[in-house]
Design a protein around this motif. Structure first.
Motif, PDB file in Angstrom:
ATOM      1  N   LEU A  91       0.990  -1.656   0.041  1.00  0.00           N
ATOM      2  CA  LEU A  91      -0.045   0.080  -0.058  1.00  0.00           C
ATOM      3  C   LEU A  91       0.389   1.044  -0.383  1.00  0.00           C
ATOM      4  CD1 LEU A  91      -2.102  -2.006   0.663  1.00  0.00           C
ATOM      5  CD2 LEU A  91      -3.420  -0.202   2.010  1.00  0.00           C
ATOM      6  N   ASN A  92       2.132   1.525   0.521  1.00  0.00           N
ATOM      7  CA  ASN A  92       2.895   2.252  -0.001  1.00  0.00           C
ATOM      8  C   ASN A  92       3.341   2.856  -0.606  1.00  0.00           C
ATOM      9  OD1 ASN A  92       4.526   4.715   1.878  1.00  0.00           O
ATOM     10  ND2 ASN A  92       6.074   3.089   1.241  1.00  0.00           N
ATOM     11  N   TRP A  93       3.948   1.615  -1.564  1.00  0.00           N
ATOM     12  CA  TRP A  93       3.784   1.581  -3.091  1.00  0.00           C
ATOM     13  C   TRP A  93       3.094   2.492  -3.159  1.00  0.00           C
ATOM     14  CZ3 TRP A  93       2.247  -1.192  -7.341  1.00  0.00           C
ATOM     15  CH2 TRP A  93       2.968  -0.824  -8.195  1.00  0.00           C
ATOM     16  N   ILE A  94       1.598   1.837  -3.282  1.00  0.00           N
ATOM     17  CA  ILE A  94       0.432   2.466  -4.291  1.00  0.00           C
ATOM     18  C   ILE A  94       0.663   3.426  -4.062  1.00  0.00           C
ATOM     19  CG2 ILE A  94      -1.625   2.668  -4.074  1.00  0.00           C
ATOM     20  CD1 ILE A  94      -1.571  -0.097  -3.889  1.00  0.00           C
ATOM     21  N   LYS A  95       1.026   4.180  -2.708  1.00  0.00           N
ATOM     22  CA  LYS A  95       0.953   5.300  -2.522  1.00  0.00           C
ATOM     23  C   LYS A  95       2.356   6.706  -3.515  1.00  0.00           C
ATOM     24  CE  LYS A  95      -0.011   8.975   0.317  1.00  0.00           C
ATOM     25  NZ  LYS A  95      -1.709   9.498   0.793  1.00  0.00           N
ATOM     26  N   GLU A  96       3.309   5.403  -3.054  1.00  0.00           N
ATOM     27  CA  GLU A  96       4.475   5.896  -3.409  1.00  0.00           C
ATOM     28  C   GLU A  96       4.162   6.970  -5.194  1.00  0.00           C
ATOM     29  OE1 GLU A  96       7.298   7.454  -2.511  1.00  0.00           O
ATOM     30  OE2 GLU A  96       6.390   7.282  -0.284  1.00  0.00           O
ATOM     31  N   GLN A  97       4.172   5.784  -6.243  1.00  0.00           N
ATOM     32  CA  GLN A  97       3.574   5.733  -7.696  1.00  0.00           C
ATOM     33  C   GLN A  97       2.045   6.678  -7.627  1.00  0.00           C
ATOM     34  OE1 GLN A  97       4.881   3.731  -9.373  1.00  0.00           O
ATOM     35  NE2 GLN A  97       6.040   3.665  -7.873  1.00  0.00           N
ATOM     36  N   LEU A 130      -3.123   5.737   5.061  1.00  0.00           N
ATOM     37  CA  LEU A 130      -2.230   6.109   4.091  1.00  0.00           C
ATOM     38  C   LEU A 130      -2.735   7.372   3.171  1.00  0.00           C
ATOM     39  CD1 LEU A 130      -0.654   3.163   3.341  1.00  0.00           C
ATOM     40  CD2 LEU A 130       0.655   4.687   4.054  1.00  0.00           C
ATOM     41  N   ASP A 131      -4.533   6.731   3.422  1.00  0.00           N
ATOM     42  CA  ASP A 131      -5.562   7.906   3.002  1.00  0.00           C
ATOM     43  C   ASP A 131      -5.532   7.345   0.947  1.00  0.00           C
ATOM     44  OD1 ASP A 131      -7.373   9.852   2.411  1.00  0.00           O
ATOM     45  OD2 ASP A 131      -5.528  11.697   2.047  1.00  0.00           O
ATOM     46  N   LEU A 132      -5.686   5.919   0.829  1.00  0.00           N
ATOM     47  CA  LEU A 132      -5.331   5.379  -0.200  1.00  0.00           C
ATOM     48  C   LEU A 132      -7.124   6.101  -0.934  1.00  0.00           C
ATOM     49  CD1 LEU A 132      -3.021   2.689  -0.688  1.00  0.00           C
ATOM     50  CD2 LEU A 132      -2.538   4.669  -1.270  1.00  0.00           C
ATOM     51  N   ASN A 133      -7.040   5.601  -1.936  1.00  0.00           N
ATOM     52  CA  ASN A 133      -8.067   5.967  -3.102  1.00  0.00           C
ATOM     53  C   ASN A 133      -7.791   4.382  -3.654  1.00  0.00           C
ATOM     54  OD1 ASN A 133     -10.719   6.195  -4.547  1.00  0.00           O
ATOM     55  ND2 ASN A 133     -10.475   8.060  -5.437  1.00  0.00           N
ATOM     56  N   ILE A 134      -8.647   3.566  -3.043  1.00  0.00           N
ATOM     57  CA  ILE A 134      -8.062   2.011  -4.212  1.00  0.00           C
ATOM     58  C   ILE A 134      -9.104   1.042  -4.141  1.00  0.00           C
ATOM     59  CG2 ILE A 134      -6.650   1.198  -2.844  1.00  0.00           C
ATOM     60  CD1 ILE A 134      -5.501  -0.135  -5.976  1.00  0.00           C
ATOM     61  N   GLU A 135     -10.074   0.319  -4.480  1.00  0.00           N
ATOM     62  CA  GLU A 135     -11.376  -0.527  -4.289  1.00  0.00           C
ATOM     63  C   GLU A 135     -10.723  -1.757  -3.821  1.00  0.00           C
ATOM     64  OE1 GLU A 135     -14.911  -2.346  -6.595  1.00  0.00           O
ATOM     65  OE2 GLU A 135     -13.487  -1.177  -7.518  1.00  0.00           O
ATOM     66  N   ILE A 136     -11.430  -2.482  -2.062  1.00  0.00           N
ATOM     67  CA  ILE A 136     -10.921  -3.345  -2.608  1.00  0.00           C
ATOM     68  C   ILE A 136     -12.326  -4.606  -2.675  1.00  0.00           C
ATOM     69  CG2 ILE A 136     -10.525  -5.155   0.116  1.00  0.00           C
ATOM     70  CD1 ILE A 136      -9.960  -1.796   1.654  1.00  0.00           C
ATOM     71  N   MET A 137     -11.809  -5.693  -3.225  1.00  0.00           N
ATOM     72  CA  MET A 137     -12.597  -6.301  -3.768  1.00  0.00           C
ATOM     73  C   MET A 137     -12.643  -7.298  -2.769  1.00  0.00           C
ATOM     74  SD  MET A 137     -14.514  -6.040  -6.914  1.00  0.00           S
ATOM     75  CE  MET A 137     -15.717  -7.203  -7.188  1.00  0.00           C
TER      76      MET A 137
END
Ligand code: PLP
Length: 781
Positions: A91-97, A130-137
């Motif tokens: 999730l931190n990687w997603i944040k960085e990206q 991390l305040d991510l906007n990604i869907e959890i399916m």
């Protein structure tokens, strides 16, 4: 007598998926670490270097077992922590990206619906942090628990992170990881893959040189090492993020001085597993063939002991050590208590909190029928379980089955010839309370005339009532409701139909006497019908009168929803009437005495029953209504009642209609009525075992636990009779000490008795569990 003798003689532990017993060699390694190699592995002296050697040896064993580099192994406090590191890393990687303007708007995290809660909750937690906007399916599973591979295929191109497990902790189901790998690695886009391997270690071969897992999590206490140690396999080049920073231990991913004794102990287990992998035999660890044989023996025993059993584990695709099953007619809690009393420790598949039933999310995802979810039990043995333990388990399971059959609550009930139950009559005679989800069904039975009456039957109680009536050869004289329900039909007609009885009632609530007295062929009691409209227009109460007492005293009143424990029935339905309700309460007061026991249709706060006097003292509105100084008039009563009803929730969390107010603050005595076993003198106290009869007759260790004789058994389901006795003999009673398996049920009863004014009643703290532990400690130290 040693601790092992006590355990070995009577108890068997079949809850290894929760925690497996620690292998002696692992204990010794931990002890050696504490006594001899106690230096800090980060210290640069020889003592420190020795400690470091042990740490690295364990790491090497872990890497060898998984066929990975030792630099890819990170020791943690357990699997939950390893899961956090994996999830945080991705999730931190997603944040960085995202910071580099890579969009994850349409991307997804896929997680199977049957994952351990640690995975799902960890994703939710870190996503929020991390305040991510990604869907959890959440991926669906079939009725055996297999993940739907088509769903993975469908979302593959949008998937960034996939979480699956190698073996399910509740059912033992093995996931086909190779199939999943084939799917996810066919995509051009990179999918990071976490596999929770906690329940697979030692049971399946895991080779991460041949399986492209990015993160895999492991726990010591599931494989005969201690709690508080686990490890993470984190593939080189997969994203990494430190969970705990500090002194840089575990290459900075998880700082903090290592749990050296735990890692040393885990190392011993890993070394043994490596030797087995290399073809050696370890006498402690059973081969898969032996484990499968154990499972077969246990399965056959269970099928025989519980004829209404259904197996929830997919036997073809599971590890040998887990068996999940349900027994029709019993809740997980009831079954667990009986197994516990028979000396078998296992796990319930559903948890019951004070307000509702919570089913296992795994069985929910498998979409099992309601009863199977409510009744699920997990039996799990370990890699080191011995044949003697299996044989003892078989003996104890047989005893549990027999006790349940003899209790007549079993749906295939048969009283066995060699029934050990001496006090069977007392178990039938009197009032029985069956509670499901806060709703009470009442059964009054007279053993002398073999007649019975049922009041306020719930749908859930039907099968059990039928089994009881048939098994005890009782003649059902009437099925009565105290009112018609606003949201559902009565279970009355189904009950009668299932018993092939004709409905001979004159009124819709089941009354079948031409007068207001029902002499239900009992030599002891009669029922009087008394109209108590208000909650509904047709509400009635049934007074249970003892024909043998001079004044034909009302012993109990089945009061429906008119008066609840600490509350009053709601009067805001279209079929309610506040004016009639006001009159009803006054009429009841003319009839009842302070010690009349009230048996309501609901018990929302585990208070069992109450008395009229208690409610007049504690129930805020009743107190005002009967205040002799300031008599409450009708108008004030209506206003206050309206206000109380307006604050009511329409339905409870399960969507069931809430029938009245409950004010917990009216439980006056806040101190805990508990007594420790050390303070208990059998000569002074009346000790009462309140476990259900099947549990009580299974328990044989009274003498071992220093009890001179088995205490009297009054099961919780019959406790209302005891309330009745105690309240009317208060000054004649010895102090009462209540006993159950863990101290929870006895505490609820003690509190309830205190609430109705019985001062000299106590719950034995910690119940039989603590008693046993104390005794074992005393002989070991
Ligand atoms: N994953 C699975 C499948 C488990 O069975 C467990 C333990 O119940 C965990 C994760 C959590 O392991 P730990 O207790 O080491 O944190």
């Amino acid at each position: 007598m040693s601790k092992n003798q006590i355990n070995g003689n009577s108890k068997v532990y079949f809850d290894c998926n929760a925690t497996a017993p620690i292998l002696k060699d692992a204990c010794q390694a931990a002890l050696w670490s504490m006594e001899r190699v106690y230096a800090n592995p980060s210290s640069s002296h020889i003592a420190g270097a020795e400690a470091k050697l042990i740490l690295e040896e364990s790491r090497l064993q872990a890497s060898k077992l998984l066929n990975v580099k030792s630099s890819e192994i990170y020791f943690t406090s357990g699997a939950t922590e390893a899961i956090q590191i994996s999830v945080l890393s991705v999730l931190n990687w997603i944040k960085e990206q995202s910071k580099k303007d890579v969009s994850f708007q349409k991307k997804k995290i896929l997680i199977s619906k049957t994952e351990h809660k640690a995975v799902y909750n960890s994703i939710l937690h870190w996503k929020k942090i991390l305040d991510l906007n990604i869907e959890i399916m959440q991926i669906n599973v079939d009725d055996k628990g297999h993940v739907n591979l088509n769903e993975i295929k469908e979302y593959l191109n949008e998937t960034v992170f996939l979480c699956t497990m190698a073996v399910n902790n509740e059912t033992g189901l093995i996931t086909n990881l190779k199939e999943i790998e084939k799917i996810i690695r066919s995509s051009a886009s990179k999918v990071f893959w976490l596999v929770d391997c906690v329940q697979a270690l030692g049971k399946l071969s895991l080779n991460f040189n041949e399986l492209s897992v990015d993160y895999a999590t492991f726990s010591g206490h599931k494989v005969h090492a201690p709690k508080g140690v686990g490890f993470l396999y984190l593939r080189d080049n997969a994203p990494q993020c430190s969970l705990i920073v500090g002194g840089g231990q575990e290459r900075g991913i998880r700082a903090g001085t290592e749990n050296h004794p735990g890692i040393a102990a885990f190392g011993v287990i890993l070394e043994k597993l490596n030797k087995i992998k290399d073809g050696c035999i370890d006498f402690h660890f059973k081969s898969n063939h032996e484990l499968l044989n154990y499972r077969k023996l246990l399965l056959n025993t269970l099928m025989e002991a519980f004829p209404t059993i259904e197996i929830n584990t997919d036997m073809e695709n599971s590890v040998a050590t887990t068996l999940n099953f349900s027994v029709y007619g019993f809740s997980s809690k009831e079954l667990m208590r009986v197994f516990d009393a028979a000396g078998v420790s296992l796990s319930g598949g559903s948890a019951c909190n004070s307000k509702s039933l919570e089913y296992s999310h795994v069985l929910e995802a498998m979409n099992l029928p309601e009863w199977r979810k409510a009744s699920a039990i997990r039996l799990s043995f370990g890699l080191t379980t011995s044949q003697e333990e299996i044989f003892l388990g078989i003996k104890n399971i047989q005893a549990a089955g027999k006790a349940l059959r003899n209790s007549c609550l079993n749906l295939t009930c048969k009283i066995s010839d060699e029934s050990e139950n001496q006090s069977e009559n007392s178990l039938i005679h009197g009032i029985t309370q069956l509670e499901y989800d806060s709703s009470n069904t009442w059964l009054i039975s007279d053993i002398n005339t073999k007649s019975c009456v049922i009041i306020d039957p719930t749908f859930e109680s039907i099968d059990r009532l039928i089994s009881f009536i048939k098994c005890k050869n009782l003649e059902l004289q009437a099925v009565l409701d105290t009112h018609s329900h606003a949201d559902h039909l009565s279970a009355r007609s189904i009950l009668l139909e299932k018993l092939s009885l004709k409905d001979t009632a004159f009124d819709p609530l089941g009354w079948n006497s031409q007068t207001c007295i029902l002499n239900f062929n009992s030599s002891t009691w009669e029922l009087e019908r008394f109209e108590t409209p208000g909650h509904t227009l047709d509400s009635v109460s049934y007074f249970l009168k003892n024909k043998c007492s001079i004044d034909e005293k009302i012993e109990c009143v089945f009061i429906g929803d008119t008066v609840l424990i600490g509350g009053l029935g709601r009067t805001d339905f279209s079929i309610s009437d506040n004016k009639l309700f006001y009159d009803t309460l006054r009429n009841l007061d003319n009839k009842l005495h302070a010690n009349t026991v009230l048996c309501p249709a609901h018990d929302y706060n585990q208070s069992i029953v109450t008395t009229w006097g208690t409610e007049k003292r504690n129930n805020i509105l009743l107190k005002k209504l009967f205040d002799p100084v300031n008599l409450m008039n009708e108008i004030d009563f209506f206003t206050e009642k309206k206000l109380i009803d307006s604050q009511l929730l329409e339905t409870d969390i399960q969507g069931k209609l809430v029938c009245g107010t409950i004010n917990n603050s009216v439980l006056t005595d806040k101190s805990l009525p508990i007594i420790t076993i050390d303070d208990l003198d059998e000569n002074i106290y009346d000790i009462i075992d309140i476990r259900e009869n099947a549990e009580s007759i299974l328990f044989k260790d009274w003498k071992i636990l220093n009890f001179k004789k088995a205490p009297k058994n009054i099961p919780l389901t019959k406790i209302v009779n005891f309330f009745n006795h105690v309240i009317n003999n208060e000054n004649k009673n010895k102090p009462i000490a209540l006993l159950c398996s863990t101290g929870n049920r006895s505490l609820a009863i003690a509190k309830s008795l205190r609430r109705i004014g019985i001062k000299n009643v106590w719950s034995i703290s910690g119940g039989l569990a603590l008693t046993r532990l104390k005794y074992e400690n005393s002989i070991n130290y």
